[in-house]
Design a protein around this motif. Structure first.
Motif, PDB file in Angstrom:
ATOM      1  N   ARG A 131       0.888  -1.176   0.000  1.00 56.74           N
ATOM      2  CA  ARG A 131       0.000   0.000   0.000  1.00 56.74           C
ATOM      3  C   ARG A 131       0.919   1.216   0.000  1.00 56.74           C
ATOM      4  O   ARG A 131       1.626   1.415  -0.980  1.00 56.74           O
ATOM      5  CB  ARG A 131      -0.957  -0.058   1.193  1.00 56.74           C
ATOM      6  CG  ARG A 131      -2.013  -1.134   0.965  1.00 56.74           C
ATOM      7  CD  ARG A 131      -2.847  -1.418   2.153  1.00 56.74           C
ATOM      8  NE  ARG A 131      -3.512  -0.233   2.672  1.00 56.74           N
ATOM      9  CZ  ARG A 131      -4.263  -0.216   3.771  1.00 56.74           C
ATOM     10  NH1 ARG A 131      -4.441  -1.332   4.444  1.00 56.74           N
ATOM     11  NH2 ARG A 131      -4.844   0.886   4.184  1.00 56.74           N
ATOM     12  N   SER A 132       0.900   1.982   1.089  1.00 56.85           N
ATOM     13  CA  SER A 132       1.776   3.158   1.066  1.00 56.85           C
ATOM     14  C   SER A 132       3.001   2.974   1.954  1.00 56.85           C
ATOM     15  O   SER A 132       3.778   3.896   2.145  1.00 56.85           O
ATOM     16  CB  SER A 132       0.984   4.391   1.501  1.00 56.85           C
ATOM     17  OG  SER A 132       0.347   4.119   2.734  1.00 56.85           O
ATOM     18  N   ARG A 136      -0.588  -2.712  -6.012  1.00 60.33           N
ATOM     19  CA  ARG A 136      -0.790  -1.631  -5.033  1.00 60.33           C
ATOM     20  C   ARG A 136      -2.227  -1.795  -4.545  1.00 60.33           C
ATOM     21  O   ARG A 136      -3.183  -1.535  -5.300  1.00 60.33           O
ATOM     22  CB  ARG A 136      -0.573  -0.280  -5.736  1.00 60.33           C
ATOM     23  CG  ARG A 136      -1.029   0.949  -4.968  1.00 60.33           C
ATOM     24  CD  ARG A 136      -0.192   1.138  -3.700  1.00 60.33           C
ATOM     25  NE  ARG A 136      -0.422   2.440  -3.101  1.00 60.33           N
ATOM     26  CZ  ARG A 136      -1.340   2.704  -2.177  1.00 60.33           C
ATOM     27  NH1 ARG A 136      -2.158   1.745  -1.749  1.00 60.33           N
ATOM     28  NH2 ARG A 136      -1.452   3.912  -1.661  1.00 60.33           N
ATOM     29  N   ASN A 155     -11.417   3.139  -2.098  1.00 64.15           N
ATOM     30  CA  ASN A 155     -11.522   3.601  -0.714  1.00 64.15           C
ATOM     31  C   ASN A 155     -11.992   5.046  -0.576  1.00 64.15           C
ATOM     32  O   ASN A 155     -11.891   5.640   0.484  1.00 64.15           O
ATOM     33  CB  ASN A 155     -10.191   3.374   0.020  1.00 64.15           C
ATOM     34  CG  ASN A 155      -9.022   3.833  -0.798  1.00 64.15           C
ATOM     35  OD1 ASN A 155      -9.130   4.847  -1.470  1.00 64.15           O
ATOM     36  ND2 ASN A 155      -7.932   3.104  -0.765  1.00 64.15           N
ATOM     37  N   HIS A 187      -2.432   7.396   8.737  1.00 60.20           N
ATOM     38  CA  HIS A 187      -2.764   6.977   7.359  1.00 60.20           C
ATOM     39  C   HIS A 187      -3.812   5.850   7.366  1.00 60.20           C
ATOM     40  O   HIS A 187      -3.586   4.763   6.821  1.00 60.20           O
ATOM     41  CB  HIS A 187      -1.496   6.539   6.609  1.00 60.20           C
ATOM     42  CG  HIS A 187      -1.609   6.683   5.126  1.00 60.20           C
ATOM     43  ND1 HIS A 187      -0.566   7.078   4.320  1.00 60.20           N
ATOM     44  CD2 HIS A 187      -2.658   6.481   4.281  1.00 60.20           C
ATOM     45  CE1 HIS A 187      -0.955   7.098   3.058  1.00 60.20           C
ATOM     46  NE2 HIS A 187      -2.234   6.742   3.009  1.00 60.20           N
ATOM     47  N   GLY A 217      -4.717  -0.411  -3.265  1.00 60.23           N
ATOM     48  CA  GLY A 217      -5.297   0.896  -2.966  1.00 60.23           C
ATOM     49  C   GLY A 217      -5.187   1.781  -4.194  1.00 60.23           C
ATOM     50  O   GLY A 217      -4.994   1.273  -5.318  1.00 60.23           O
ATOM     51  N   THR A 218      -5.232   3.086  -3.974  1.00 61.35           N
ATOM     52  CA  THR A 218      -5.321   4.023  -5.093  1.00 61.35           C
ATOM     53  C   THR A 218      -3.983   4.667  -5.454  1.00 61.35           C
ATOM     54  O   THR A 218      -3.527   4.577  -6.590  1.00 61.35           O
ATOM     55  CB  THR A 218      -6.333   5.136  -4.722  1.00 61.35           C
ATOM     56  OG1 THR A 218      -7.561   4.518  -4.399  1.00 61.35           O
ATOM     57  CG2 THR A 218      -6.517   6.114  -5.867  1.00 61.35           C
ATOM     58  N   GLY A 219      -3.366   5.353  -4.484  1.00 59.70           N
ATOM     59  CA  GLY A 219      -2.215   6.218  -4.764  1.00 59.70           C
ATOM     60  C   GLY A 219      -1.024   5.472  -5.334  1.00 59.70           C
ATOM     61  O   GLY A 219      -0.702   4.359  -4.928  1.00 59.70           O
ATOM     62  N   ARG A 233      -1.833  13.527   0.655  1.00 62.26           N
ATOM     63  CA  ARG A 233      -0.493  13.075   1.007  1.00 62.26           C
ATOM     64  C   ARG A 233       0.199  14.199   1.758  1.00 62.26           C
ATOM     65  O   ARG A 233      -0.069  15.386   1.498  1.00 62.26           O
ATOM     66  CB  ARG A 233       0.332  12.744  -0.254  1.00 62.26           C
ATOM     67  CG  ARG A 233      -0.070  11.464  -0.955  1.00 62.26           C
ATOM     68  CD  ARG A 233       0.245  10.222  -0.119  1.00 62.26           C
ATOM     69  NE  ARG A 233      -0.104   8.994  -0.800  1.00 62.26           N
ATOM     70  CZ  ARG A 233      -1.249   8.320  -0.632  1.00 62.26           C
ATOM     71  NH1 ARG A 233      -2.168   8.758   0.192  1.00 62.26           N
ATOM     72  NH2 ARG A 233      -1.461   7.196  -1.294  1.00 62.26           N
ATOM     73  N   ALA A 284      -8.078   4.509   4.343  1.00 62.10           N
ATOM     74  CA  ALA A 284      -8.681   3.358   3.644  1.00 62.10           C
ATOM     75  C   ALA A 284      -9.011   2.208   4.591  1.00 62.10           C
ATOM     76  O   ALA A 284      -9.444   1.149   4.145  1.00 62.10           O
ATOM     77  CB  ALA A 284      -7.697   2.861   2.593  1.00 62.10           C
TER      78      ALA A 284
HETATM   79  C1  MLT Z   1      -4.451   4.868  -1.079  1.00 59.95           C
HETATM   80  O1  MLT Z   1      -3.822   5.569  -1.859  1.00 59.95           O
HETATM   81  O2  MLT Z   1      -5.140   3.929  -1.475  1.00 59.95           O
HETATM   82  C2  MLT Z   1      -4.404   5.222   0.370  1.00 59.95           C
HETATM   83  O3  MLT Z   1      -3.279   5.924   0.702  1.00 59.95           O
HETATM   84  C3  MLT Z   1      -4.714   4.151   1.297  1.00 59.95           C
HETATM   85  C4  MLT Z   1      -3.690   3.169   1.699  1.00 59.95           C
HETATM   86  O4  MLT Z   1      -3.106   2.515   0.861  1.00 59.95           O
HETATM   87  O5  MLT Z   1      -3.504   2.984   2.891  1.00 59.95           O
END
Ligand code: MLT
Length: 326
Positions: free
Chosen positions: A51-52, A72, A99, A283, A74-76, A237, A286
């Motif tokens: 994830r991050s 990954r 999320n 953080h 999640g999103t970022g 972020r 999500a």
């Molecule tokens: C994301 O980008 O999905 C978020 O930062 C959530 C995470 O991965 O914890």
């Protein structure tokens, strides 16, 4: 050793996904993982799920000679050098927008905590301090809310904000009068200039991706445009806000308060934590059962398709998400 089947997981994932992976692959879970430990162990794995909590850059990819897939959960993608991943022919998959609702709801939790002193009051009561008169705050209803970015998180926030009868404002990186009039039809004011939005709003929520264009976007000049009762919430972020400038603004009581779920240096202390008009969370945007389950379902589907296609000789095209400032 069959590297294809060896997966390294370096961040928390939903139990459903973990069980699926354990049934079908050779799984190692290491979180939190230090940079050194990751660099030293990545050569043993075909797949990395994160994830991050880790950075995927050229140095890591150079060591991860057997890597064929990076997921990954999640999103970022700001912690991943997507160009380097693609240059090495490594498949990449993420789950954009899964999320957004969880992050949007967390931002409302933070707004309430800031305006009604909830965390402070809760800490005080444990010490038998019942100081009602110092706990006077503000309601969210009918406030002017400004969203930095208008992607899927901002859309969810706007959806919730309507229930509070808020006046919704936003800024985007690519302002056009046409987009402004489209948003106007949905009763949302799009500002060409972020400072103008800061001047107009009581609440600002930062919910844009972290890119070169958004690095340090919220600085002393922008913060100076907020009113003394304004609150700032960051669910994007850490790097989008200049944390030293925010610290000064909180110290000088230029604004009512700020909350952040994200930091430039996560898992490390920050001077912001010493401010009683600041709320921080580690953080967890999500971290809802619902969004983690959605992420798990999508990743399972992706892996099932990938293993089906590899048995039939086809290749799944990895999806690379874009990180613009929507
Ligand atoms: C994301 O980008 O999905 C978020 O930062 C959530 C995470 O991965 O914890």
């Amino acid at each position: 050793m069959d590297y294809n089947q060896k997966i390294l997981i370096v961040d928390p994932i939903h139990q459903k996904l973990l069980s699926y992976l354990k049934k079908n692959y050779d799984v190692t879970v290491k979180h939190p993982v230090s940079r050194e430990e990751l660099l030293n162990s990545i050569a043993d794995y075909g797949m990395l799920i994160l994830r991050s909590g880790a950075k995927v850059d050229k140095a890591l990819l150079d060591k991860g000679k057997a890597l064929h897939t990076i997921i990954r959960a999640g999103t970022g993608t700001d912690n991943i050098d997507l160009a380097a991943v693609s240059d090495r022919g490594i498949g990449f998959y993420n789950t954009p927008s899964t999320n957004s609702r969880a992050v949007a709801e967390l931002s409302f939790g933070m707004m309430h905590c800031l305006y009604r002193h909830i965390t402070r009051a809760s800490n005080e009561i444990r010490n038998n301090i019942w100081d009602k008169k110092s706990l006077l705050g503000f309601e969210l209803s009918h406030k002017k809310i400004g969203l930095v970015g208008f992607g899927s998180i901002a859309k969810e926030i706007a959806d919730i904000a309507r229930g509070y009868h808020m006046d919704i404002h936003c800024t985007v990186s690519n302002y056009t009068p046409a987009r402004a009039s489209q948003l106007h039809e949905r009763n949302i004011t799009l500002h060409a200039d972020i400072k103008a939005m800061f001047k107009a709003c009581d609440i600002v929520v930062v919910c844009c991706p972290y890119t070169e264009a958004t690095h340090g976007l919220i600085n002393a000049q922008a913060l100076a445009c907020l009113n003394p009762h304004a609150i700032l919430v960051n669910v994007a972020r850490g790097g989008v806000i200049n944390e030293a400038d925010l610290y000064d603004a909180l110290k000088e009581k230029q604004i009512w308060g700020a909350a952040s779920d994200v930091f430039v240096n996560e898992r490390q202390p920050s001077p912001l934590f010493d401010m009683n008009n600041f709320i921080g969370t580690p953080h967890i945007g999500a971290m809802s059962h619902e969004s983690q389950q959605k992420i798990a379902d999508l990743i399972i589907q992706y892996l099932q398709k990938q293993s089906h296609n590899s048995s039939t000789g086809e290749r799944v095209t990895p999806r690379l998400s874009t990180t613009t400032y929507p």
